[in-house]
Design an enzyme around this catalytic site. Structure first.
Site, PDB file in Angstrom:
ATOM      1  N   HIS A   1     -26.856  19.857  71.829  1.00  0.00           N
ATOM      2  CA  HIS A   1     -26.395  18.700  72.597  1.00  0.00           C
ATOM      3  C   HIS A   1     -25.696  17.713  71.659  1.00  0.00           C
ATOM      4  CE1 HIS A   1     -26.606  15.052  75.064  1.00  0.00           C
ATOM      5  NE2 HIS A   1     -26.799  15.837  76.104  1.00  0.00           N
TER       6      HIS A   1
ATOM      7  N   ASP B   1     -26.220  16.577  91.592  1.00  0.00           N
ATOM      8  CA  ASP B   1     -27.249  15.534  91.508  1.00  0.00           C
ATOM      9  C   ASP B   1     -26.993  14.488  90.434  1.00  0.00           C
ATOM     10  OD1 ASP B   1     -27.650  16.985  89.153  1.00  0.00           O
ATOM     11  OD2 ASP B   1     -29.350  18.092  89.955  1.00  0.00           O
TER      12      ASP B   1
ATOM     13  N   HIS C   1     -30.892  20.461  76.797  1.00  0.00           N
ATOM     14  CA  HIS C   1     -30.089  19.240  76.870  1.00  0.00           C
ATOM     15  C   HIS C   1     -30.658  18.166  77.794  1.00  0.00           C
ATOM     16  CE1 HIS C   1     -28.796  21.070  80.657  1.00  0.00           C
ATOM     17  NE2 HIS C   1     -28.377  19.873  81.021  1.00  0.00           N
TER      18      HIS C   1
ATOM     19  N   GLU D   1     -23.977  22.446  96.744  1.00  0.00           N
ATOM     20  CA  GLU D   1     -25.269  22.718  96.088  1.00  0.00           C
ATOM     21  C   GLU D   1     -26.347  21.784  96.650  1.00  0.00           C
ATOM     22  OE1 GLU D   1     -25.739  24.045  91.662  1.00  0.00           O
ATOM     23  OE2 GLU D   1     -26.599  22.033  91.791  1.00  0.00           O
TER      24      GLU D   1
ATOM     25  N   ARG E   1     -32.661  15.215  79.508  1.00  0.00           N
ATOM     26  CA  ARG E   1     -33.243  14.018  78.883  1.00  0.00           C
ATOM     27  C   ARG E   1     -34.756  14.136  78.726  1.00  0.00           C
ATOM     28  NH1 ARG E   1     -30.875   9.093  78.125  1.00  0.00           N
ATOM     29  NH2 ARG E   1     -29.069   9.842  79.294  1.00  0.00           N
TER      30      ARG E   1
ATOM     31  N   GLU F   1     -32.288  13.116  88.515  1.00  0.00           N
ATOM     32  CA  GLU F   1     -31.530  14.014  89.379  1.00  0.00           C
ATOM     33  C   GLU F   1     -32.194  14.290  90.723  1.00  0.00           C
ATOM     34  OE1 GLU F   1     -30.200  14.858  85.161  1.00  0.00           O
ATOM     35  OE2 GLU F   1     -32.126  14.550  86.174  1.00  0.00           O
TER      36      GLU F   1
END
Length: 383
Positions: free
Chosen positions: A246, A96, A213, A118, A215, A132
């Site tokens: 991160h 994604d 991690h 996936e 956003r 995503e």
């Protein structure tokens, strides 16, 4: 036949690696690994443990703003060029990411079949995860073959009108990857992890692995998660926390400010994949917002607290291998306490994402898509 595998991020590379290895052993299909450059250095690092290197790197202008529009504007012409030059029989994209969306678009415009590895993961909320979820749904509209990791993912695709014959349920290739690396049982390369492993063994302590991690986790949500980590350490004197942070400077600063200098907490740089697999095997509990770790941890029976309000990997929660806790400090700390005390236990049902044969099943589906039959097998073997 050349089949192009496109990777731009570490998770993409990890999940494409077993497919590339399966194709390398195939008599009629040849993998061509292409690095989009979305995460420079990370793809190479992910491929290395599998003995793989990229066959081609996209010539993408350096990013200035870091925005999605800038990345797509750089990727599309470079993808168009590499697809025209190699003329693969199909393009495999994974998951994604922006690389996945741009690759699917470029191949679709050239009439090259898109294989979506996936496929079918859904939250049905375009804001979570963002961007995503939107990328996944758009790629599904373009794909010629959907390699769904679970029956639930396949059902989601069928509910959106995707024809049954265009869907193959394969399991997730990350299970193939994690089993291959775990079987090697390599010692830790990261010095901090190696020292921590010795300390835990000598003191009879338990490891809690924490990663964050995404956003949407940055800022206030991460602050709440870090407060929960502080509580877990304070309430469980036999627990050591490992937090691979991160690389974003603001995120790293936030983690260091909350956890730096705290006894029994180790903050490191992101771990190489074999070290991450080792940490997952050692851990008594994992706190994460990572999709990949939700899929990997059940292989070792390691319970997971998912630091998100929704997950597109519902199977891991439904199977009793993970608990969806969001970023509420009390809920994270309380659920962690119940797991560490044994009040809650993960179900020992195996990994809902497969047994490690996803790459073989994916290759079989790609064979069918491309019409690779017995005659072509025979011809390829003879030549």
């Amino acid at each position: 036949m050349d089949v192009m595998l496109l990777a731009g991020t570490r998770p993409e590379a990890l999940k494409l690696a077993p497919l590339a290895l399966a194709m390398e052993a195939h008599p009629a299909l040849r993998p061509v690994l292409v690095h989009s450059g979305q995460h420079a250095g990370m793809v190479e690092q992910a491929l290395a443990p599998f003995g793989l290197v990229a066959d081609a790197w996209l010539d993408v202008p350096p990013r200035v703003t870091g925005g999605q529009a800038e990345l797509v504007a750089g990727l599309l012409p470079a993808l168009d060029d590499v697809l025209r030059r190699h003329a693969p029989a199909a393009l495999v994209v994974q998951g994604d990411t922006t690389t996945t969306l741009a690759g699917a678009l470029a191949a679709f415009w050239l009439g090259i079949p898109v294989v979506h590895l996936e496929a079918g993961l859904r939250t049905h909320d375009l804001t979570a995860p963002f961007p995503e979820e939107g990328a996944r749904q758009m790629v599904s509209r373009l794909a010629a073959l959907h390699l769904a990791p679970t029956l639930g993912a396949a059902a989601a695709l069928r509910s959106e009108g995707v024809a049954r014959q265009r869907i193959a349920v394969t399991g997730n290739t990350v299970v193939d990857a994690v089993l291959e690396i775990a079987a090697r049982d390599l010692p830790a390369r990261d010095t901090a992890l190696a020292l921590l492993e010795m300390e835990i063994a000598e003191a009879g302590e338990r490891l809690v692995l924490v990663t964050s991690h995404r956003r949407e986790s940055w800022g206030e949500p991460l602050e709440r998660t870090l407060a929960a980590v502080q509580l877990i350490v304070a309430e469980h004197p036999d627990v050591q926390v490992l937090f691979p942070a991160h690389p974003n400077p603001q995120v790293r600063a936030q983690v260091e400010a909350a956890l730096g200098g705290l006894p029994r907490v180790t903050v490191t740089d992101p771990l190489e994949y074999p070290d991450l697999v080792r940490a997952l095997r050692l851990a008594s509990l994992v706190l994460t917002d990572s999709g990949g770790i939700q899929e990997e941890a059940p292989t070792f029976g390691t319970p997971v607290l998912v630091l998100r309000d929704v997950t597109e990997r519902a199977e891991v929660v439904e199977a009793g291998c993970a608990w969806l806790v969001g970023t509420d400090t009390s809920r994270i700390a309380d659920t962690a306490a119940r797991l560490l005390s044994g009040e809650l236990r993960p179900a020992q049902v195996g990994n809902p994402y497969g047994e490690g044969n996803a790459a073989a099943l994916a290759v079989a589906a790609i064979e069918e898509l491309l019409g690779v039959g017995a005659e072509q097998h025979k011809h390829a073997a003879a030549s």
